[in-house]
Design a protein around this motif. Structure first.
Motif, mmCIF file in Angstrom:
data_model
loop_
_atom_site.group_PDB
_atom_site.id
_atom_site.type_symbol
_atom_site.label_atom_id
_atom_site.label_comp_id
_atom_site.label_asym_id
_atom_site.label_seq_id
_atom_site.Cartn_x
_atom_site.Cartn_y
_atom_site.Cartn_z
ATOM 1 N N TYR A 147 -7.311 -1.505 2.748
ATOM 2 C CA TYR A 147 -6.458 -0.382 2.341
ATOM 3 C C TYR A 147 -5.324 -0.155 3.340
ATOM 4 N N THR A 148 -5.623 -0.320 4.622
ATOM 5 C CA THR A 148 -4.597 -0.098 5.645
ATOM 6 C C THR A 148 -3.483 -1.125 5.521
ATOM 7 N N THR A 149 -3.835 -2.377 5.257
ATOM 8 C CA THR A 149 -2.814 -3.406 5.023
ATOM 9 C C THR A 149 -1.953 -3.033 3.824
ATOM 10 N N TYR A 150 -2.599 -2.551 2.774
ATOM 11 C CA TYR A 150 -1.877 -2.126 1.569
ATOM 12 C C TYR A 150 -0.829 -1.062 1.913
ATOM 13 N N LEU A 151 -1.209 -0.097 2.727
ATOM 14 C CA LEU A 151 -0.272 0.962 3.103
ATOM 15 C C LEU A 151 0.907 0.402 3.889
ATOM 16 N N PHE A 152 0.613 -0.453 4.866
ATOM 17 C CA PHE A 152 1.698 -1.019 5.675
ATOM 18 C C PHE A 152 2.618 -1.901 4.838
ATOM 19 N N ASP A 153 2.035 -2.665 3.932
ATOM 20 C CA ASP A 153 2.852 -3.537 3.078
ATOM 21 C C ASP A 153 3.758 -2.725 2.146
ATOM 22 N N LYS A 154 3.267 -1.584 1.676
ATOM 23 C CA LYS A 154 4.062 -0.738 0.778
ATOM 24 C C LYS A 154 5.176 -0.005 1.514
ATOM 25 N N GLY A 155 4.987 0.235 2.806
ATOM 26 C CA GLY A 155 6.056 0.823 3.596
ATOM 27 C C GLY A 155 5.923 2.312 3.821
ATOM 28 N N VAL A 156 6.888 2.844 4.550
ATOM 29 C CA VAL A 156 6.810 4.224 5.030
ATOM 30 C C VAL A 156 6.804 5.242 3.891
ATOM 31 N N ASP A 157 7.506 4.969 2.794
ATOM 32 C CA ASP A 157 7.533 5.941 1.695
ATOM 33 C C ASP A 157 6.145 6.149 1.100
#
Length: 224
Positions: A147-157
């Motif tokens: 999940y953390t990788t998913y957040l970083f890949d999606k970006g700051v928004d």
């Protein structure tokens, strides 16, 4: 301090080398141990990027020059004996050639009553430091399926959206007077906030320092 003065302060070994411990300036995780000679130390100071001496290849190497996993130097220090360097860096990607965030990935379990006592008496906020380290690892390695990788890949928004959602859920839980729900939602908020801090390159230590600086000072009444 002039380069010559600095080099005189360092206790170089028989091969003209000194060990350099590399630490993530944000998470405080120890990333790797390498060696510097006088030239690589000088290049590191001049360029703001880490340079080392490869004992196996017998040549200078600029960390990340081929892999892209560069290290921007934030600060450097030598120890009381002058025989070890500490290099704090902003790490881009994994630090280890194996593809892991840190080279130190093989824990050694301690045994006996003393180890259990130390664990029991550990800092009650120590989980925040460990969580910061895990988040930093995810940021560097980007393992698939997390999940953390998913957040970083999606970006700051995307991360900001989750911080907003979790903040609202904390408010709802508090209004519902449900402490079990509040505990869960507050934990989610802290996690997402720490992900945001890593994304923005802001160490948790800076937040602690800000709180410490405010402690004991009179608050400002902004009401008119």
């Amino acid at each position: 301090m002039a380069a010559e003065q600095l080099q005189d302060r360092i206790k170089w070994d028989a091969s003209g080398l000194v060990p350099a411990i590399v630490q993530d300036a944000q998470s405080k995780e120890v990333l790797m141990l390498a060696y510097m000679n006088k030239e690589s130390l000088q290049r590191t100071i001049e360029t703001g990027a880490t340079w080392f001496w490869s004992r196996s290849r017998g040549e200078l190497w600029n960390k990340g020059a081929t892999s892209g996993h560069t290290q921007r130097v934030v600060s450097m220090a030598y120890d009381c004996d002058g025989d070890t360097l500490l290099v704090r860096v902003e790490q881009q990607g994994p630090a280890c050639h194996t593809g892991t965030y840190s080279c130190f990935t093989h824990p050694i379990a301690l045994q006996g009553a003393e180890a259990e006592e130390r664990e029991a008496s550990a800092d009650r906020f120590g989980i925040l430091g460990r969580l910061e380290g895990v988040i930093a690892q995810r940021y560097a390695e980007r393992p698939s399926g997390t999940y953390t990788t998913y957040l970083f890949d999606k970006g700051v928004d995307k991360i900001l959206k989750k911080v907003g959602e979790e903040s609202a859920e904390v408010i709802i839980a508090a209004k519902n007077a449900d402490n079990d729900e509040l505990r869960s939602e507050a934990s989610d908020l802290i996690f997402h906030l720490m992900v945001l801090l890593r994304e923005r390159g802001l160490p948790l230590d800076d937040i602690m320092a800000e709180l410490e600086g405010r402690h004991g000072k009179p608050t400002t009444n902004k009401m008119r």
